[in-house]
Write a protein that holds these residues in place. Structure first.
Motif, PDB file in Angstrom:
ATOM      1  N   GLN A   1       0.834  -1.199   0.000  1.00  0.00           N
ATOM      2  CA  GLN A   1       0.000   0.000   0.000  1.00  0.00           C
ATOM      3  C   GLN A   1       0.875   1.259   0.000  1.00  0.00           C
ATOM      4  N   ASP A   2       2.129   1.082   0.355  1.00  0.00           N
ATOM      5  CA  ASP A   2       3.095   2.174   0.351  1.00  0.00           C
ATOM      6  C   ASP A   2       3.358   2.560  -1.099  1.00  0.00           C
ATOM      7  N   HIS A   3       3.465   3.828  -1.386  1.00  0.00           N
ATOM      8  CA  HIS A   3       3.604   4.302  -2.763  1.00  0.00           C
ATOM      9  C   HIS A   3       4.989   4.096  -3.362  1.00  0.00           C
ATOM     10  N   ARG A   4       5.883   3.448  -2.633  1.00  0.00           N
ATOM     11  CA  ARG A   4       7.207   3.158  -3.184  1.00  0.00           C
ATOM     12  C   ARG A   4       7.204   1.899  -4.029  1.00  0.00           C
ATOM     13  N   PHE A   5       6.041   1.270  -4.194  1.00  0.00           N
ATOM     14  CA  PHE A   5       5.940   0.030  -4.946  1.00  0.00           C
ATOM     15  C   PHE A   5       5.045   0.219  -6.154  1.00  0.00           C
ATOM     16  N   ALA A   6       5.289  -0.574  -7.173  1.00  0.00           N
ATOM     17  CA  ALA A   6       4.449  -0.550  -8.372  1.00  0.00           C
ATOM     18  C   ALA A   6       3.685  -1.861  -8.448  1.00  0.00           C
ATOM     19  N   ARG A   7       2.441  -1.778  -8.856  1.00  0.00           N
ATOM     20  CA  ARG A   7       1.640  -2.973  -9.079  1.00  0.00           C
ATOM     21  C   ARG A   7       1.689  -3.312 -10.557  1.00  0.00           C
ATOM     22  N   VAL A   8       2.006  -4.561 -10.837  1.00  0.00           N
ATOM     23  CA  VAL A   8       2.106  -5.025 -12.217  1.00  0.00           C
ATOM     24  C   VAL A   8       1.200  -6.243 -12.362  1.00  0.00           C
TER      25      VAL A   8
ATOM     26  N   TYR B   1       6.064  -2.547 -19.958  1.00  0.00           N
ATOM     27  CA  TYR B   1       4.772  -2.648 -19.273  1.00  0.00           C
ATOM     28  C   TYR B   1       4.937  -2.364 -17.769  1.00  0.00           C
ATOM     29  N   ALA B   2       5.964  -2.951 -17.157  1.00  0.00           N
ATOM     30  CA  ALA B   2       6.200  -2.744 -15.726  1.00  0.00           C
ATOM     31  C   ALA B   2       6.503  -1.282 -15.415  1.00  0.00           C
ATOM     32  N   VAL B   3       7.287  -0.625 -16.260  1.00  0.00           N
ATOM     33  CA  VAL B   3       7.603   0.794 -16.033  1.00  0.00           C
ATOM     34  C   VAL B   3       6.351   1.651 -16.215  1.00  0.00           C
ATOM     35  N   LEU B   4       5.511   1.330 -17.197  1.00  0.00           N
ATOM     36  CA  LEU B   4       4.236   2.046 -17.336  1.00  0.00           C
ATOM     37  C   LEU B   4       3.399   1.870 -16.071  1.00  0.00           C
ATOM     38  N   CYS B   5       3.403   0.672 -15.510  1.00  0.00           N
ATOM     39  CA  CYS B   5       2.678   0.429 -14.255  1.00  0.00           C
ATOM     40  C   CYS B   5       3.252   1.276 -13.124  1.00  0.00           C
TER      41      CYS B   5
ATOM     42  N   LYS C   1      -5.548   5.237  -9.530  1.00  0.00           N
ATOM     43  CA  LYS C   1      -7.005   5.291  -9.753  1.00  0.00           C
ATOM     44  C   LYS C   1      -7.348   5.259 -11.232  1.00  0.00           C
ATOM     45  N   THR C   2      -6.677   6.061 -12.028  1.00  0.00           N
ATOM     46  CA  THR C   2      -7.018   6.161 -13.454  1.00  0.00           C
ATOM     47  C   THR C   2      -6.250   5.155 -14.309  1.00  0.00           C
ATOM     48  N   MET C   3      -5.151   4.628 -13.799  1.00  0.00           N
ATOM     49  CA  MET C   3      -4.255   3.720 -14.521  1.00  0.00           C
ATOM     50  C   MET C   3      -3.705   4.364 -15.802  1.00  0.00           C
ATOM     51  N   LYS C   4      -3.549   5.664 -15.755  1.00  0.00           N
ATOM     52  CA  LYS C   4      -2.955   6.401 -16.874  1.00  0.00           C
ATOM     53  C   LYS C   4      -1.568   6.888 -16.460  1.00  0.00           C
ATOM     54  N   SER C   5      -0.663   6.930 -17.431  1.00  0.00           N
ATOM     55  CA  SER C   5       0.671   7.452 -17.168  1.00  0.00           C
ATOM     56  C   SER C   5       1.145   8.241 -18.382  1.00  0.00           C
ATOM     57  N   HIS C   6       2.186   9.033 -18.184  1.00  0.00           N
ATOM     58  CA  HIS C   6       2.634   9.952 -19.234  1.00  0.00           C
ATOM     59  C   HIS C   6       4.152  10.007 -19.415  1.00  0.00           C
ATOM     60  N   PRO C   7       4.880   8.924 -19.208  1.00  0.00           N
ATOM     61  CA  PRO C   7       6.331   9.018 -19.406  1.00  0.00           C
ATOM     62  C   PRO C   7       6.670   9.200 -20.889  1.00  0.00           C
TER      63      PRO C   7
ATOM     64  N   TYR D   1      -0.680   6.878 -21.691  1.00  0.00           N
ATOM     65  CA  TYR D   1      -0.820   5.432 -21.758  1.00  0.00           C
ATOM     66  C   TYR D   1      -1.855   4.997 -20.726  1.00  0.00           C
ATOM     67  N   THR D   2      -2.842   4.242 -21.164  1.00  0.00           N
ATOM     68  CA  THR D   2      -3.850   3.693 -20.256  1.00  0.00           C
ATOM     69  C   THR D   2      -3.633   2.194 -20.182  1.00  0.00           C
ATOM     70  N   LEU D   3      -3.530   1.678 -18.970  1.00  0.00           N
ATOM     71  CA  LEU D   3      -3.358   0.242 -18.746  1.00  0.00           C
ATOM     72  C   LEU D   3      -4.731  -0.402 -18.617  1.00  0.00           C
ATOM     73  N   TRP D   4      -4.938  -1.495 -19.344  1.00  0.00           N
ATOM     74  CA  TRP D   4      -6.226  -2.193 -19.332  1.00  0.00           C
ATOM     75  C   TRP D   4      -6.075  -3.579 -18.734  1.00  0.00           C
ATOM     76  N   VAL D   5      -7.154  -4.085 -18.162  1.00  0.00           N
ATOM     77  CA  VAL D   5      -7.183  -5.477 -17.723  1.00  0.00           C
ATOM     78  C   VAL D   5      -6.996  -6.324 -18.983  1.00  0.00           C
ATOM     79  N   PRO D   6      -6.105  -7.298 -18.959  1.00  0.00           N
ATOM     80  CA  PRO D   6      -5.909  -8.118 -20.165  1.00  0.00           C
ATOM     81  C   PRO D   6      -7.222  -8.751 -20.615  1.00  0.00           C
ATOM     82  N   PRO D   7      -7.447  -8.831 -21.931  1.00  0.00           N
ATOM     83  CA  PRO D   7      -8.682  -9.445 -22.440  1.00  0.00           C
ATOM     84  C   PRO D   7      -8.737 -10.933 -22.095  1.00  0.00           C
ATOM     85  N   ASP D   8      -9.941 -11.497 -22.120  1.00  0.00           N
ATOM     86  CA  ASP D   8     -10.134 -12.905 -21.758  1.00  0.00           C
ATOM     87  C   ASP D   8      -9.243 -13.840 -22.562  1.00  0.00           C
TER      88      ASP D   8
END
Length: 123
Positions: free
Chosen positions: A12-19, A39-43, A49-55, A100-107
């Motif tokens: 929950q600490d913001h020093r971690f990225a969720r992938v 993909y991990a760096v985008l994460c 909340k929005t799962m958007k990034s702008h690098p 960049y918007t991250l999406w849940v992988p399709p089925d």
């Protein structure tokens, strides 16, 4: 480091990225390590909340220790697999970093099936 100085990881600490685990675990669609790394760096940069990034492309290349062309190819692959969407941003004719918007992988990604567009896509 002794036991008193060690801490349990707090995700929950913001020093971690969720992938997304399925993306890292994939052995079917992502055939180059740089694709998973981009993909991990985008994460890492994504708003939780929005799962958007702008690098920028140069920033992604620096963080992934690869060329800008490798980043562009990885982004194209991730987009073709519907894992991300890319919105090119301009204002008054000036280019800004993409969104960049991250999406849940399709089925089909989970099932090992195929995406209609994927079979004709090459990078």
């Amino acid at each position: 480091m002794n036991e008193r100085e060690r801490k349990v990881i707090d995700f929950q600490d913001h020093r971690f990225a969720r992938v997304t685990k399925q993306v890292l675990d994939d052995e079917t669609y992502l055939d180059k390590p740089v694709q998973k790394l981009v993909y991990a760096v985008l994460c890492m940069y994504a708003n939780n909340k929005t799962m958007k990034s702008h690098p920028s492309i140069p920033t992604l290349a620096k963080k992934c220790c690869c060329s800008e062309n490798s980043v562009r190819a990885a982004l194209a692959k991730l987009e073709s697999l519907e894992l991300i969407s890319v919105t090119r941003r301009k204002k008054g004719g000036v280019n800004f970093s993409n969104e960049y918007t991250l999406w849940v992988p399709p089925d089909w990604f989970f099932e090992g099936g195929s995406n209609n567009d994927f079979e004709s896509f090459t990078v």
